[in-house]
Design an enzyme around this catalytic site. Structure first.
Site, PDB file in Angstrom:
ATOM      1  N   SER A  25      34.628  39.434  -6.876  1.00 38.87           N
ATOM      2  CA  SER A  25      35.626  38.507  -6.323  1.00 38.87           C
ATOM      3  C   SER A  25      36.176  38.982  -4.987  1.00 38.87           C
ATOM      4  CB  SER A  25      36.783  38.324  -7.315  1.00 38.87           C
ATOM      5  OG  SER A  25      37.446  39.555  -7.550  1.00 38.87           O
ATOM      6  N   LEU A  76      34.366  39.871  -2.436  1.00 35.91           N
ATOM      7  CA  LEU A  76      33.439  39.566  -1.352  1.00 35.91           C
ATOM      8  C   LEU A  76      33.760  38.267  -0.627  1.00 35.91           C
ATOM      9  CD1 LEU A  76      30.073  40.635  -3.033  1.00 35.91           C
ATOM     10  CD2 LEU A  76      31.741  42.026  -1.792  1.00 35.91           C
ATOM     11  N   GLN A  77      34.623  37.437  -1.191  1.00 36.44           N
ATOM     12  CA  GLN A  77      35.031  36.192  -0.545  1.00 36.44           C
ATOM     13  C   GLN A  77      35.844  36.443   0.717  1.00 36.44           C
ATOM     14  OE1 GLN A  77      38.538  35.702  -1.241  1.00 36.44           O
ATOM     15  NE2 GLN A  77      38.951  33.574  -0.685  1.00 36.44           N
ATOM     16  N   LYS A 106      35.721  51.498  -2.702  1.00 38.73           N
ATOM     17  CA  LYS A 106      35.851  50.706  -1.478  1.00 38.73           C
ATOM     18  C   LYS A 106      35.775  51.573  -0.222  1.00 38.73           C
ATOM     19  CE  LYS A 106      38.407  46.731  -3.279  1.00 38.73           C
ATOM     20  NZ  LYS A 106      39.642  45.923  -3.181  1.00 38.73           N
ATOM     21  N   ASP A 128      48.549  45.719  -0.881  1.00 39.12           N
ATOM     22  CA  ASP A 128      48.788  44.404  -1.468  1.00 39.12           C
ATOM     23  C   ASP A 128      49.911  44.392  -2.496  1.00 39.12           C
ATOM     24  OD1 ASP A 128      47.643  45.841  -3.501  1.00 39.12           O
ATOM     25  OD2 ASP A 128      46.010  44.439  -3.900  1.00 39.12           O
ATOM     26  N   ASN A 129      50.820  45.377  -2.414  1.00 38.68           N
ATOM     27  CA  ASN A 129      51.925  45.386  -3.379  1.00 38.68           C
ATOM     28  C   ASN A 129      53.190  45.917  -2.719  1.00 38.68           C
ATOM     29  OD1 ASN A 129      52.289  48.473  -4.270  1.00 38.68           O
ATOM     30  ND2 ASN A 129      50.104  48.059  -3.997  1.00 38.68           N
ATOM     31  N   CYS A 150      47.200  38.394  -5.333  1.00 43.27           N
ATOM     32  CA  CYS A 150      46.099  37.594  -4.801  1.00 43.27           C
ATOM     33  C   CYS A 150      45.245  37.040  -5.931  1.00 43.27           C
ATOM     34  CB  CYS A 150      45.247  38.436  -3.854  1.00 43.27           C
ATOM     35  SG  CYS A 150      46.031  38.779  -2.268  1.00 43.27           S
ATOM     36  N   CYS A 180      44.974  34.345 -20.610  1.00 47.11           N
ATOM     37  CA  CYS A 180      44.566  34.026 -19.239  1.00 47.11           C
ATOM     38  C   CYS A 180      43.541  35.066 -18.813  1.00 47.11           C
ATOM     39  CB  CYS A 180      45.765  33.969 -18.302  1.00 47.11           C
ATOM     40  SG  CYS A 180      46.658  35.533 -18.126  1.00 47.11           S
TER      41      CYS A 180
END
Length: 381
Positions: A78, A80-81, A95, A139-140, A197, A337
């Site tokens: 996910s 790679l988008q 990474k 991202d946090n 995200c 979920c």
């Protein structure tokens, strides 16, 4: 206030790479001296994801001498988008390894220090003191506030950026000359005040826009040209193709940061805590035929993987009051979920609508955990 240079220029530029940097050498204000500063600077990038990809790409291309990249995550499909420096063959790998490959392919003169770890109170000060500039592409909230505080303590300039869905923000927190993150946002927001995200989504190409602005601010700081975003918050709305800039100043009432503290967000107040259920406990209830599993994900997510015999009721539909038909034998309802975030919200909502004798649960770890434990396979998206 004039900005002091981040580093001294390198003594010279290797004649073999002069052609590579010719477009910088002819730029007014950059020139040979500016390029020699770029070659001599040490930059730390926090995060090798959506923002880290364009930031690393442009700094490597520019010839930044030493780049440290801090990220403890591995590549998922996910990613790679939007995380354009990773490849399909990198899935499952660290990474930071992608940054090393990128430098080898794009500019082998750049030295990469791959740090497969997370920014923490234990390593932040030492890391910030080792670099001339830090770029925060995390991202946090916890990491962003930790980075700003470490920058203030060590006097290290920090380029900061965030993404959410179709919007982005960029600023420069330069403790030498301007205000910091806590001057505009004093406290870490409540937990879950903004979806991640994974839960809220992010427009892939937006990463390139915001990351490129962050790389531009970094190169301006390094070379000493132009006016930076210190004391300014640059806001971009991709959906409406609009940009605006807000100005802010240092808060004279705020105490200077002198030490690192607790960077865990304050938990949101919840009057009725949601009961959780493990995968093993769900299997016990299913064996007794006393449970209904309600999947609140979107249809496309169920196309990837879904728990057998689960009922599909999308989150928006559930919150709007469109509830499934519950068999009389089902004494328990289990919300599920992807990983357990949305299911908690759904369980809390449904608990207010269902009879008191019926128990409402959220499945711990969600669909990902169920497939890992029951079928022994990893589902990623």
């Amino acid at each position: 206030m004039p900005r002091p240079p981040l580093c001294e220029p390198a003594p010279s530029i290797d004649p073999g790479v002069l052609a590579r940097y010719s477009r910088h050498l002819t730029l007014p204000g950059v020139g040979e001296e500016g390029q020699r500063r770029i070659i001599n600077v040490k930059v730390l990038i926090i995060g090798a994801g959506g923002l880290g990809s364009p930031i690393a790409s442009y700094l490597i291309a520019a010839g930044v001498g030493q780049i440290g990249v801090l990220d403890d995550d591995t590549v998922e499909l996910s990613n790679l988008q939007r995380q354009i420096m990773h490849r399909e063959s990198d899935v499952g790998l660290p990474k930071v390894a992608s940054v090393q490959r990128l430098a080898e392919d794009l500019n082998s003169t750049v030295r990469i220090r791959a740090l497969n770890e997370r920014l923490s109170t234990e390593n932040a000060i030492e890391l910030f003191e080792a670099y001339d500039l830090v770029i925060d592409g995390s991202d946090n909230f916890a990491t962003r506030y930790l980075a700003s505080d470490a920058a203030e303590i060590t006097g290290t300039p920090l380029v900061w950026g965030t993404l959410f869905q179709f919007s982005g923000q960029v600023s420069v927190f330069d403790p030498r000359t301007g205000p910091m993150l806590r001057d505009i946002f004093p406290d870490i927001p409540d937990a879950d005040s903004v979806p991640s995200c994974a839960e809220g989504g992010v427009f892939g190409a937006l990463c390139g826009v915001v990351g490129s602005v962050m790389a531009t601010e970094a190169l301006k700081l390094i070379t000493g040209i132009g006016t930076t975003l210190s004391g300014k918050l640059w806001l971009y709305d991709a959906l409406n193709a609009s940009m605006r800039t807000l100005e802010f100043t240092a808060d004279p009432q705020r105490e200077a940061v002198s030490g690192l503290g607790d960077y865990q967000p304050v938990a949101c107040a919840i009057e009725d805590p949601v009961a959780s259920l493990s995968v093993q406990e769900l299997q016990v209830l299913e064996a007794q035929h006393e449970v209904l599993v309600i999947d609140v994900r979107e249809s496309w997510e169920r196309d990837i993987a879904s728990i057998p015999r689960s009922v599909h009721v999308p989150m928006d539909q559930l919150l709007a009051g469109d509830y499934p038909q519950v068999p009389a034998s089902a004494r328990s309802l289990v919300m599920v979920c992807k990983s357990g975030v949305r299911s908690e919200k759904a369980a809390r909502h449904l608990a207010q609508q269902q009879p008191a004798h019926r128990k409402i649960y959220s499945l711990e770890g969600g669909t990902l955990q169920w497939f890992a434990q029951v079928e022994g396979r990893q589902i990623t998206y």
